[in-house]
Design an enzyme around this catalytic site. Structure first.
Site, short mmCIF file in Angstrom:
data_model
loop_
_atom_site.label_atom_id
_atom_site.label_comp_id
_atom_site.label_asym_id
_atom_site.label_seq_id
_atom_site.Cartn_x
_atom_site.Cartn_y
_atom_site.Cartn_z
N HIS A 65 0.85 -1.19 0.00
CA HIS A 65 0.00 0.00 0.00
C HIS A 65 0.89 1.25 0.00
O HIS A 65 2.09 1.16 0.26
CB HIS A 65 -0.89 0.02 1.24
CG HIS A 65 -1.98 -1.01 1.22
ND1 HIS A 65 -2.99 -1.07 2.15
CD2 HIS A 65 -2.22 -2.04 0.34
CE1 HIS A 65 -3.81 -2.08 1.86
NE2 HIS A 65 -3.35 -2.68 0.78
N GLU A 67 1.21 3.68 2.14
CA GLU A 67 1.86 4.01 3.41
C GLU A 67 2.82 2.90 3.88
O GLU A 67 3.97 3.17 4.22
CB GLU A 67 0.80 4.25 4.50
CG GLU A 67 -0.24 5.30 4.13
CD GLU A 67 -1.47 4.68 3.45
OE1 GLU A 67 -1.35 3.57 2.90
OE2 GLU A 67 -2.54 5.32 3.47
N CYS A 95 -5.34 2.19 5.97
CA CYS A 95 -6.14 1.04 6.38
C CYS A 95 -5.62 0.52 7.73
O CYS A 95 -4.65 1.03 8.28
CB CYS A 95 -6.05 -0.06 5.31
SG CYS A 95 -4.42 -0.83 5.22
N CYS A 98 -1.85 -0.46 7.45
CA CYS A 98 -0.95 0.68 7.35
C CYS A 98 -0.95 1.51 8.63
O CYS A 98 0.09 2.02 9.05
CB CYS A 98 -1.32 1.55 6.15
SG CYS A 98 -0.96 0.75 4.57
#
Ligand SMILES: [Zn+2]
Length: 167
Positions: A65, A67, A95, A98
């Site tokens: 992702h 991050e 999320c 993350c």
């Protein structure tokens, strides 16, 4: 002269929007590179030190992702493992995974544009305050600013997920 006055008005907000614009630009670039529309930027002392876009498909890594991928790459390359002095700008609320990574990296400040509820609403779901839930139950919590350039981020998310349904 006018420029000077403008700078004095609200330098922090102006700076937040500037960095967020970059994160949203990365979210669009991620789509162009065959991935999902999420981007993140890491800033320290007013300087961008790293940026990353979602790479789940091209890296064959569902955890890549914006991050979490940024933290992995940045920390690996620099040897830094404590991000207390850093601010992360993310085009969408991190999320659960993350947000957990941000806790372990001890991020100082998080700024995001669209929220998880905004994202989930695109799929007809309610969503939740995922980052807040993680931070509330963790020993470390970054300072959080939400909703910076939210509409601009949503425009990219909406365009992508109207054509690519999410599972
Ligand atoms: Zn994530």
């Amino acid at each position: 002269m006018q420029g000077e006055n403008e700078e004095k008005m609200d330098p922090i907000l102006k700076s937040d929007e500037e960095w967020m614009r970059r994160a949203i630009h990365l979210s669009q670039a991620a789509v162009e590179h065959g991935n999902e529309p999420f981007g993140a930027v890491l800033v320290k002392d007013g300087t961008m030190v790293f940026e990353n876009e979602n790479q789940i498909y091209t890296a064959h890594d569902p955890s890549f992702h914006g991050e979490a991928g940024l933290i992995r790459r940045f920390c690996e390359e620099t040897g830094v493992t404590d991000l207390r002095e850093y601010t992360m700008y993310s085009s969408c609320e991190p999320c659960f995974m993350c947000s957990g990574a941000l806790v372990w990296a001890r991020l100082g400040r998080l700024v995001y544009a669209a929220g998880n509820r905004d994202l989930e609403a695109l799929f007809g779901r309610e969503g939740c305050d995922c980052s807040r839930l993680v931070f509330e139950h963790s020993a470390h919590s970054p300072e959080v600013t939400a909703g910076v350039l939210r509409e601009e981020s949503l425009r990219v998310l909406r365009a992508y997920f109207s054509e690519h349904p999410k599972g």
